[in-house]
Design a protein around this motif. Structure first.
Motif, PDB file in Angstrom:
ATOM      1  N   SER A  61       0.794  -1.235   0.000  1.00 17.19           N
ATOM      2  CA  SER A  61       0.000   0.000   0.000  1.00 17.19           C
ATOM      3  C   SER A  61       0.822   1.278   0.000  1.00 17.19           C
ATOM      4  O   SER A  61       0.247   2.373  -0.063  1.00 17.19           O
ATOM      5  CB  SER A  61      -0.935   0.012   1.216  1.00 17.19           C
ATOM      6  OG  SER A  61      -0.194  -0.124   2.418  1.00 17.19           O
ATOM      7  N   LEU A 103      -1.297   4.663  -5.123  1.00 18.10           N
ATOM      8  CA  LEU A 103      -2.441   4.520  -6.021  1.00 18.10           C
ATOM      9  C   LEU A 103      -2.218   5.301  -7.308  1.00 18.10           C
ATOM     10  O   LEU A 103      -2.554   4.835  -8.404  1.00 18.10           O
ATOM     11  CB  LEU A 103      -3.717   4.991  -5.327  1.00 18.10           C
ATOM     12  CG  LEU A 103      -4.260   4.101  -4.205  1.00 18.10           C
ATOM     13  CD1 LEU A 103      -5.408   4.807  -3.487  1.00 18.10           C
ATOM     14  CD2 LEU A 103      -4.717   2.749  -4.734  1.00 18.10           C
ATOM     15  N   THR A 109      -9.392   8.421  -5.319  1.00 17.41           N
ATOM     16  CA  THR A 109     -10.353   8.126  -4.252  1.00 17.41           C
ATOM     17  C   THR A 109     -11.753   8.610  -4.611  1.00 17.41           C
ATOM     18  O   THR A 109     -12.634   8.644  -3.752  1.00 17.41           O
ATOM     19  CB  THR A 109      -9.913   8.783  -2.936  1.00 17.41           C
ATOM     20  OG1 THR A 109      -9.736  10.190  -3.146  1.00 17.41           O
ATOM     21  CG2 THR A 109      -8.594   8.192  -2.464  1.00 17.41           C
ATOM     22  N   THR A 151     -10.449   0.516  -3.153  1.00 10.13           N
ATOM     23  CA  THR A 151      -9.147   0.476  -2.489  1.00 10.13           C
ATOM     24  C   THR A 151      -9.214  -0.336  -1.207  1.00 10.13           C
ATOM     25  O   THR A 151      -8.356  -1.184  -0.938  1.00 10.13           O
ATOM     26  CB  THR A 151      -8.661   1.901  -2.187  1.00 10.13           C
ATOM     27  OG1 THR A 151      -8.506   2.628  -3.413  1.00 10.13           O
ATOM     28  CG2 THR A 151      -7.334   1.889  -1.450  1.00 10.13           C
TER      29      THR A 151
END
Length: 578
Positions: free
Chosen positions: A79, A147, A183, A377
């Motif tokens: 992550s 990400l 996001t 996520t």
């Protein structure tokens, strides 16, 4: 020697439980394995592994939080750009993976564009690389940064393109958009990507225009094809769990050439927002969304995916929005993107159950919303397979580390401080300036050779294997050797106890030096921090035995420290993420 290193990588994958058939066979590379796709990526929607998965384990029993520092490090390898002692401490204190994700996604994005605008001239990429590495190493929003890098390998653009190489403000604007939208909702991201001039240049949608037979003009098909093949649905129809649908033993295509031509007609009539004419070259900005020029838009009726019809005489913007809605609602999008994100973050060979669980979240979050990337996520990182696959599926779980991740992992693990730079601090290795690092490791952000990313998602782990290892396509013998040479220099010369290169980033080895009087404890610490699990017993025994050959003097303990770090980082086991 290089071939031995490559062979060791395959053996490491096997010994750490990844099940490479014939671990004594040399690992195939793009030069040594002519059967592997040469970067074509033509099967972006290849079937996922259909190995039987264990029954889904509730997160509570899989562990809602890390049970050990090794568990925390494993989660952070997936992550972030690599665990540090402080980040492990933070996660252990929170005690919850979900709480950590929530905390991370609440942080503001560490952007690249402001720095590049304030320090660069818009043409040189140096500033872009400086700030990218700064954010990757020291950015507080590690999850968002990771990400963004993952999404940049799905929505691929590259400043290898000449026009984009001279548009660094725009390139960083595009990357920051991926960071902030990672996001949000995928439908919004898809629209922003489609209308961004950087994508317009890279896949030639900008100034695309309706057919004009008299002038031998027809709509450009580049973006129309790749938005389906590479960005959203792939080549073949998928089940909800990501397996390819077949009829008579043959995969069922998601679209055909006629579909590409229809979408190409939709993506006509878009130009830079500040152009004075459709072919004006005096525009100043590639950061604002493209704007429609209706006289160049094809206004005929069109047929989309699933036979959806668009009536004639519609303007460019409503047609484009309808087309993106049509793609977004295709049932392939969830499993296609689920597999891509899982591969980038967690494991190259997810089970169909894992893909299906993430796809189901994409299809509908808790409120029934489709495309919620925050929910996706959480699903990718907290899935039972992500958390326990290294023990429940040892023969297929894991992935090869991307070359960039090996360097970021070392710098973060040992709290590297940047070198002085020119006018600002910068992370750089002593062997190369950071904007030239790809000549050492074979990879650099936003520098893919094509829209098919650095590597195809279906590169085989070994000839005849059912397992894939995408990163293997750029894991050449020479890059492994040059990367290890760079890491050797970093560890032995560019540390807080050595003078070394005064312009290079410097790692801190004090914590490891304090452990050097206990070689077994030092190795266990490095295993947890850098590998997330113990070395195979023979390798661990050999390393500890070697460390004990150094005297227990200050000089001997320093030699133990450096040899221990490089013994782990320079080993083939460091190539594997489990």
């Amino acid at each position: 020697m290089d071939a031995k290193i490559a062979t060791g990588a395959a053996a490491a994958f096997s010994l750490l439980g990844a099940g490479c058939p014939g671990s004594d066979s040399a690992i195939p590379t793009n030069s040594a394995n002519p059967a592997a796709p040469a970067g074509s990526g033509s099967t972006a929607s290849a079937p996922v592994s259909t190995s039987a998965a264990p029954p889904p384990v509730p997160l509570s029993s899989a562990g809602a939080g890390p049970a050990s520092r090794a568990d925390a490090a494993r989660f952070l390898i997936q992550s972030t750009f690599g665990p540090s002692e402080s980040s492990i401490d933070e996660l252990m204190a929170l005690g919850s993976y979900e709480a950590w994700i929530t905390q991370q996604l609440a942080l503001p994005a560490s952007l690249t564009e402001p720095f590049v605008v304030s320090t660069g001239n818009g043409s040189l990429s140096t500033s872009r690389h400086y700030i990218w590495w700064e954010n990757a190493i020291r950015g507080n929003d590690q999850l968002r940064q990771r990400l963004a890098f993952a999404w940049s390998q799905i929505f691929v653009v590259s400043d290898r393109d000449y026009e984009l190489s001279n548009a660094q403000y725009a390139i960083t604007n595009f990357y920051d958009m991926l960071a902030t939208e990672s996001t949000g909702n995928f439908r919004s991201m898809l629209e922003l990507v489609t209308l961004h001039p950087v994508m317009g240049v890279y896949l030639s949608m900008v100034r695309n225009q309706q057919a004009n037979p008299a002038l031998n003009i027809r709509p450009d098909e580049n973006f129309a094809r790749e938005v389906m093949q590479l960005f959203t649905i792939g080549l073949y129809e998928l089940t909800p769990t990501g397996e390819v649908v077949t009829t008579g033993g043959e995969p069922v295509p998601t679209y055909d050439q006629r579909t590409v031509e229809e979408f190409a007609r939709i993506f006509t009539g878009w130009n830079y927002h500040d152009s004075r004419s459709y072919d004006d070259n005096n525009f100043t900005d590639k950061r604002e969304p493209m704007e429609p020029w209706e006289e160049f838009h094809d206004r005929g009726a069109k047929t989309l995916l699933a036979g959806e019809k668009l009536r004639a005489n519609r303007n460019a913007r409503p047609e484009l929005l309808a087309a993106l809605d049509n793609i977004f609602m295709h049932p392939n999008v969830g499993p296609f993107l689920a597999r891509q994100l899982i591969q980038r973050l967690v494991t190259s060979n997810p089970t169909s159950d894992y893909v299906g669980r993430v796809a189901a979240v994409f299809n509908a979050n808790a409120a029934g919303e489709r495309g919620d990337l925050t929910a996706v996520t959480y699903a990718v990182l907290t899935d039972p397979e992500a958390r326990t696959g290294h023990t429940t599926l040892p023969q297929q779980f894991g992935k090869l580390r991307e070359p960039i991740m090996r360097l970021t992992g070392v710098w973060r693990a040992f709290d590297a401080v940047p070198g002085p730079g020119v006018g600002h601090e910068e992370y750089r290795a002593s062997t190369k300036a950071i904007d030239q690092i790809e000549s050492v490791v074979g990879q650099a952000p936003m520098r893919s050779h094509s829209v098919f990313n650095f590597y195809p998602p279906d590169a085989p782990l070994a000839a005849g294997s059912d397992l894939v290892a995408p990163e293997l396509a750029i894991l050449t013998e020479i890059d492994i050797a040059s990367t290890n040479n760079m890491l050797f220099q970093q560890i032995y010369s560019d540390n807080n106890r050595k003078t070394g290169d005064t312009t290079a980033a410097r790692i801190n080895i004090e914590r490891e030096y304090e452990l050097s009087g206990r070689p077994a404890d030092l190795v266990a610490h490095l295993e947890s921090l850098l590998l997330t699990q113990a070395l195979p017993a023979p390798a661990r025994k050999a390393l500890i035995a070697h460390l004990k050959t150094h005297p227990n003097s200050p000089e001997g303990r320093l030699a133990r420290t450096l040899d221990a770090i490089y013994g782990v980082v320079g080993s083939p086991f460091h190539l594997v993420q489990k």
